[in-house]
Design a protein around this motif. Structure first.
Motif, PDB file in Angstrom:
ATOM      1  N   LEU A  93      24.930  23.512  -5.395  1.00  0.00           N
ATOM      2  CA  LEU A  93      26.147  24.036  -4.548  1.00  0.00           C
ATOM      3  C   LEU A  93      27.429  23.436  -5.038  1.00  0.00           C
ATOM      4  O   LEU A  93      28.369  23.788  -4.242  1.00  0.00           O
ATOM      5  CB  LEU A  93      25.734  23.571  -3.185  1.00  0.00           C
ATOM      6  CG  LEU A  93      24.472  23.954  -2.609  1.00  0.00           C
ATOM      7  CD1 LEU A  93      24.348  23.362  -1.013  1.00  0.00           C
ATOM      8  CD2 LEU A  93      24.444  25.392  -2.433  1.00  0.00           C
ATOM      9  N   VAL A  94      27.440  23.016  -6.260  1.00  0.00           N
ATOM     10  CA  VAL A  94      28.741  22.559  -6.791  1.00  0.00           C
ATOM     11  C   VAL A  94      29.535  23.646  -7.038  1.00  0.00           C
ATOM     12  O   VAL A  94      28.936  24.771  -7.796  1.00  0.00           O
ATOM     13  CB  VAL A  94      28.516  21.756  -8.113  1.00  0.00           C
ATOM     14  CG1 VAL A  94      29.750  21.389  -8.631  1.00  0.00           C
ATOM     15  CG2 VAL A  94      28.037  20.293  -7.637  1.00  0.00           C
ATOM     16  N   THR A  95      30.745  23.683  -6.715  1.00  0.00           N
ATOM     17  CA  THR A  95      31.757  25.106  -7.147  1.00  0.00           C
ATOM     18  C   THR A  95      32.408  24.744  -8.344  1.00  0.00           C
ATOM     19  O   THR A  95      32.847  23.511  -8.424  1.00  0.00           O
ATOM     20  CB  THR A  95      32.606  25.201  -5.756  1.00  0.00           C
ATOM     21  OG1 THR A  95      33.707  24.297  -5.493  1.00  0.00           O
ATOM     22  CG2 THR A  95      31.797  25.564  -4.483  1.00  0.00           C
ATOM     23  N   LEU A  96      32.760  25.734  -8.779  1.00  0.00           N
ATOM     24  CA  LEU A  96      33.432  25.736 -10.267  1.00  0.00           C
ATOM     25  C   LEU A  96      34.408  26.852 -10.098  1.00  0.00           C
ATOM     26  O   LEU A  96      34.642  27.855  -9.453  1.00  0.00           O
ATOM     27  CB  LEU A  96      32.601  25.997 -11.421  1.00  0.00           C
ATOM     28  CG  LEU A  96      31.762  25.081 -11.899  1.00  0.00           C
ATOM     29  CD1 LEU A  96      30.643  24.794 -11.247  1.00  0.00           C
ATOM     30  CD2 LEU A  96      31.487  25.229 -13.377  1.00  0.00           C
ATOM     31  N   ASP A  97      35.779  26.321 -10.614  1.00  0.00           N
ATOM     32  CA  ASP A  97      37.089  27.161 -10.726  1.00  0.00           C
ATOM     33  C   ASP A  97      36.851  28.289 -11.552  1.00  0.00           C
ATOM     34  O   ASP A  97      36.389  28.009 -12.674  1.00  0.00           O
ATOM     35  CB  ASP A  97      38.145  26.229 -11.283  1.00  0.00           C
ATOM     36  CG  ASP A  97      39.438  26.729 -11.398  1.00  0.00           C
ATOM     37  OD1 ASP A  97      39.505  28.262 -10.949  1.00  0.00           O
ATOM     38  OD2 ASP A  97      40.421  26.354 -11.681  1.00  0.00           O
ATOM     39  N   ILE A 144      25.030  28.131  -8.058  1.00  0.00           N
ATOM     40  CA  ILE A 144      23.746  29.050  -7.871  1.00  0.00           C
ATOM     41  C   ILE A 144      24.149  30.540  -7.582  1.00  0.00           C
ATOM     42  O   ILE A 144      23.514  31.466  -8.132  1.00  0.00           O
ATOM     43  CB  ILE A 144      22.998  28.421  -6.693  1.00  0.00           C
ATOM     44  CG1 ILE A 144      21.746  29.224  -6.250  1.00  0.00           C
ATOM     45  CG2 ILE A 144      23.895  28.589  -5.180  1.00  0.00           C
ATOM     46  CD1 ILE A 144      20.745  29.122  -7.275  1.00  0.00           C
ATOM     47  N   GLN A 145      25.440  30.776  -7.183  1.00  0.00           N
ATOM     48  CA  GLN A 145      25.980  32.200  -6.979  1.00  0.00           C
ATOM     49  C   GLN A 145      26.145  32.544  -8.595  1.00  0.00           C
ATOM     50  O   GLN A 145      25.806  33.643  -8.616  1.00  0.00           O
ATOM     51  CB  GLN A 145      27.135  31.936  -6.205  1.00  0.00           C
ATOM     52  CG  GLN A 145      27.642  33.498  -5.927  1.00  0.00           C
ATOM     53  CD  GLN A 145      28.820  33.474  -5.139  1.00  0.00           C
ATOM     54  OE1 GLN A 145      29.015  32.625  -4.173  1.00  0.00           O
ATOM     55  NE2 GLN A 145      29.404  34.729  -4.831  1.00  0.00           N
ATOM     56  N   MET A 146      26.733  31.923  -9.277  1.00  0.00           N
ATOM     57  CA  MET A 146      27.452  32.258 -10.484  1.00  0.00           C
ATOM     58  C   MET A 146      25.727  32.836 -11.213  1.00  0.00           C
ATOM     59  O   MET A 146      25.934  33.628 -12.108  1.00  0.00           O
ATOM     60  CB  MET A 146      27.864  31.128 -11.155  1.00  0.00           C
ATOM     61  CG  MET A 146      29.219  30.928 -10.769  1.00  0.00           C
ATOM     62  SD  MET A 146      30.108  29.642 -11.525  1.00  0.00           S
ATOM     63  CE  MET A 146      30.244  30.061 -13.398  1.00  0.00           C
ATOM     64  N   THR A 147      24.863  32.135 -11.199  1.00  0.00           N
ATOM     65  CA  THR A 147      23.739  32.097 -11.944  1.00  0.00           C
ATOM     66  C   THR A 147      23.088  33.265 -11.375  1.00  0.00           C
ATOM     67  O   THR A 147      22.395  34.348 -12.057  1.00  0.00           O
ATOM     68  CB  THR A 147      22.721  31.049 -11.746  1.00  0.00           C
ATOM     69  OG1 THR A 147      23.262  29.630 -12.118  1.00  0.00           O
ATOM     70  CG2 THR A 147      21.459  31.115 -12.447  1.00  0.00           C
ATOM     71  N   TRP A 148      22.985  33.619  -9.948  1.00  0.00           N
ATOM     72  CA  TRP A 148      22.591  34.787  -9.435  1.00  0.00           C
ATOM     73  C   TRP A 148      23.299  35.825 -10.024  1.00  0.00           C
ATOM     74  O   TRP A 148      22.626  37.178 -10.099  1.00  0.00           O
ATOM     75  CB  TRP A 148      22.617  34.718  -7.875  1.00  0.00           C
ATOM     76  CG  TRP A 148      22.041  35.908  -7.020  1.00  0.00           C
ATOM     77  CD1 TRP A 148      20.762  36.139  -6.780  1.00  0.00           C
ATOM     78  CD2 TRP A 148      22.843  36.828  -6.400  1.00  0.00           C
ATOM     79  NE1 TRP A 148      20.682  37.277  -6.211  1.00  0.00           N
ATOM     80  CE2 TRP A 148      22.067  37.591  -5.924  1.00  0.00           C
ATOM     81  CE3 TRP A 148      24.118  37.085  -6.442  1.00  0.00           C
ATOM     82  CZ2 TRP A 148      22.245  38.752  -5.182  1.00  0.00           C
ATOM     83  CZ3 TRP A 148      24.600  38.106  -5.793  1.00  0.00           C
ATOM     84  CH2 TRP A 148      23.583  38.997  -5.051  1.00  0.00           C
ATOM     85  N   GLY A 185      19.197  27.369 -12.531  1.00  0.00           N
ATOM     86  CA  GLY A 185      20.351  27.550 -11.851  1.00  0.00           C
ATOM     87  C   GLY A 185      21.557  26.602 -12.568  1.00  0.00           C
ATOM     88  O   GLY A 185      22.493  26.753 -11.819  1.00  0.00           O
ATOM     89  N   ASP A 186      21.419  26.093 -13.481  1.00  0.00           N
ATOM     90  CA  ASP A 186      22.444  25.272 -13.907  1.00  0.00           C
ATOM     91  C   ASP A 186      23.015  25.806 -15.337  1.00  0.00           C
ATOM     92  O   ASP A 186      23.755  25.304 -16.213  1.00  0.00           O
ATOM     93  CB  ASP A 186      21.919  23.650 -14.431  1.00  0.00           C
ATOM     94  CG  ASP A 186      20.732  23.747 -15.319  1.00  0.00           C
ATOM     95  OD1 ASP A 186      20.467  24.738 -15.825  1.00  0.00           O
ATOM     96  OD2 ASP A 186      20.690  22.723 -15.748  1.00  0.00           O
ATOM     97  N   ALA A 187      22.906  27.189 -15.603  1.00  0.00           N
ATOM     98  CA  ALA A 187      23.266  27.668 -16.726  1.00  0.00           C
ATOM     99  C   ALA A 187      24.001  29.092 -16.410  1.00  0.00           C
ATOM    100  O   ALA A 187      23.511  30.281 -16.825  1.00  0.00           O
ATOM    101  CB  ALA A 187      22.242  27.869 -17.791  1.00  0.00           C
ATOM    102  N   PRO A 188      25.194  28.966 -15.708  1.00  0.00           N
ATOM    103  CA  PRO A 188      25.939  30.308 -15.420  1.00  0.00           C
ATOM    104  C   PRO A 188      26.510  30.893 -16.557  1.00  0.00           C
ATOM    105  O   PRO A 188      26.925  32.040 -16.409  1.00  0.00           O
ATOM    106  CB  PRO A 188      26.736  29.769 -14.481  1.00  0.00           C
ATOM    107  CG  PRO A 188      27.391  28.352 -15.089  1.00  0.00           C
ATOM    108  CD  PRO A 188      25.955  27.877 -15.477  1.00  0.00           C
TER     109      PRO A 188
END
Length: 258
Positions: A21-25, A35-39, A102-105
């Motif tokens: 759930l950590v958000t990235l710029d 998780i959203q970036m990976t999805w 989920g840690d590899a966007p």
């Protein structure tokens, strides 16, 4: 070949609690969770029958459903992503399950396509490897000097079946080799047949898996081959988010700084 992608996600990471759930710029003034970036990365893979987030945590499930993901709730006894994928796909009529951690966007879509293509040759399990460029090798060595557990490296035989995976940087390099390091970065993505997943669930954790904290070593410790599929970066930077220190590295890529 019916293939699904499963994104296993847990909240209670020992190195980075709450990491999914950590958000990235994103480099455009917006922020997205890991998780959203990976999805979203998984949505770019053609010919896939479904993409699922597999978790035992209500916070991750709620956040995932909010951006449109289909969620499979799994038990809290899963010790790693492979066990979680095995539980998530149990009973599904599929030929291949892909575990996109989920840690590899920054995982490019052609990494997954190459992996799925490799499974068409009758391989039971496969995983991508990427030859390190000098910058990635430097990131590995920086993490080791700082005492951080960063990415994983792999060595394999002439048939490209894995010999070993490690959180150490292997093989050892003399100084003359470091300008063009013959080191392969293991990309944290796996493809398995349902039979391979079923076998995995019947094996206990071995000493190498326990020491390294690498789930794929359970296959090697039980004499099961793991095919290493070499992929090309094609100018893209690949790095996983393993520690809080990786956030600025990945955000720099998203901003187009390197």
């Amino acid at each position: 070949m019916k293939t699904v992608i499963v994104i296993p996600a847990r909240y209670a990471s020992s190195r980075y609690p709450g990491k999914p759930l950590v958000t990235l710029d994103q480099g455009d003034g917006t922020r997205k969770s890991l998780i959203q970036m990976t999805w979203e990365a998984a949505q770019g893979i053609e010919g896939v029958a479904g993409v699922y987030v597999a978790t035992d945590d209500d916070r991750i499930a709620e956040a995932s459903r909010a951006f449109g993901a289909e969620v499979v709730m799994t038990s809290d006894t899963c010790r790693n992503g492979t066990e979680r994928v095995a539980e998530a796909v149990r009973g599904m009529d599929i030929d291949v399950a892909v575990n996109l951690q989920g840690d590899a966007p920054l995982t490019p879509p052609w990494f997954l396509t190459a992996l799925i293509d490799a499974m068409k040759d009758g391989v039971q399990m496969a995983t991508p490897v990427l030859k390190c460029d000098p910058q990635t090798y430097a990131n590995f060595m920086e993490d080791r000097r700082a005492g951080r557990v960063g990415g994983t490296t792999a060595v394999f035989d002439h048939a490209r079946d894995a010999l070993y995976f490690s959180k150490e940087v292997i093989p050892y390099l003399p100084e003359a080799e470091k300008a063009r390091p013959p080191v392969y970065h293991h990309v944290g993505v796996y493809a398995y047949t349902p039979a391979a997943l079923a076998a995995y669930g019947g094996w206990s954790e071995g000493p190498l898996e326990r020491l390294e904290g690498l789930e794929q070593l359970r296959f090697l410790e039980n004499g099961h081959k793991v095919r290493c599929v070499e992929v090309e970066a094609q100018g893209r930077v690949f790095w996983e988010l393993n520690n809080p220190e990786d956030v600025p590295r990945i955000e720099a890529v998203l901003r187009g700084e390197r």
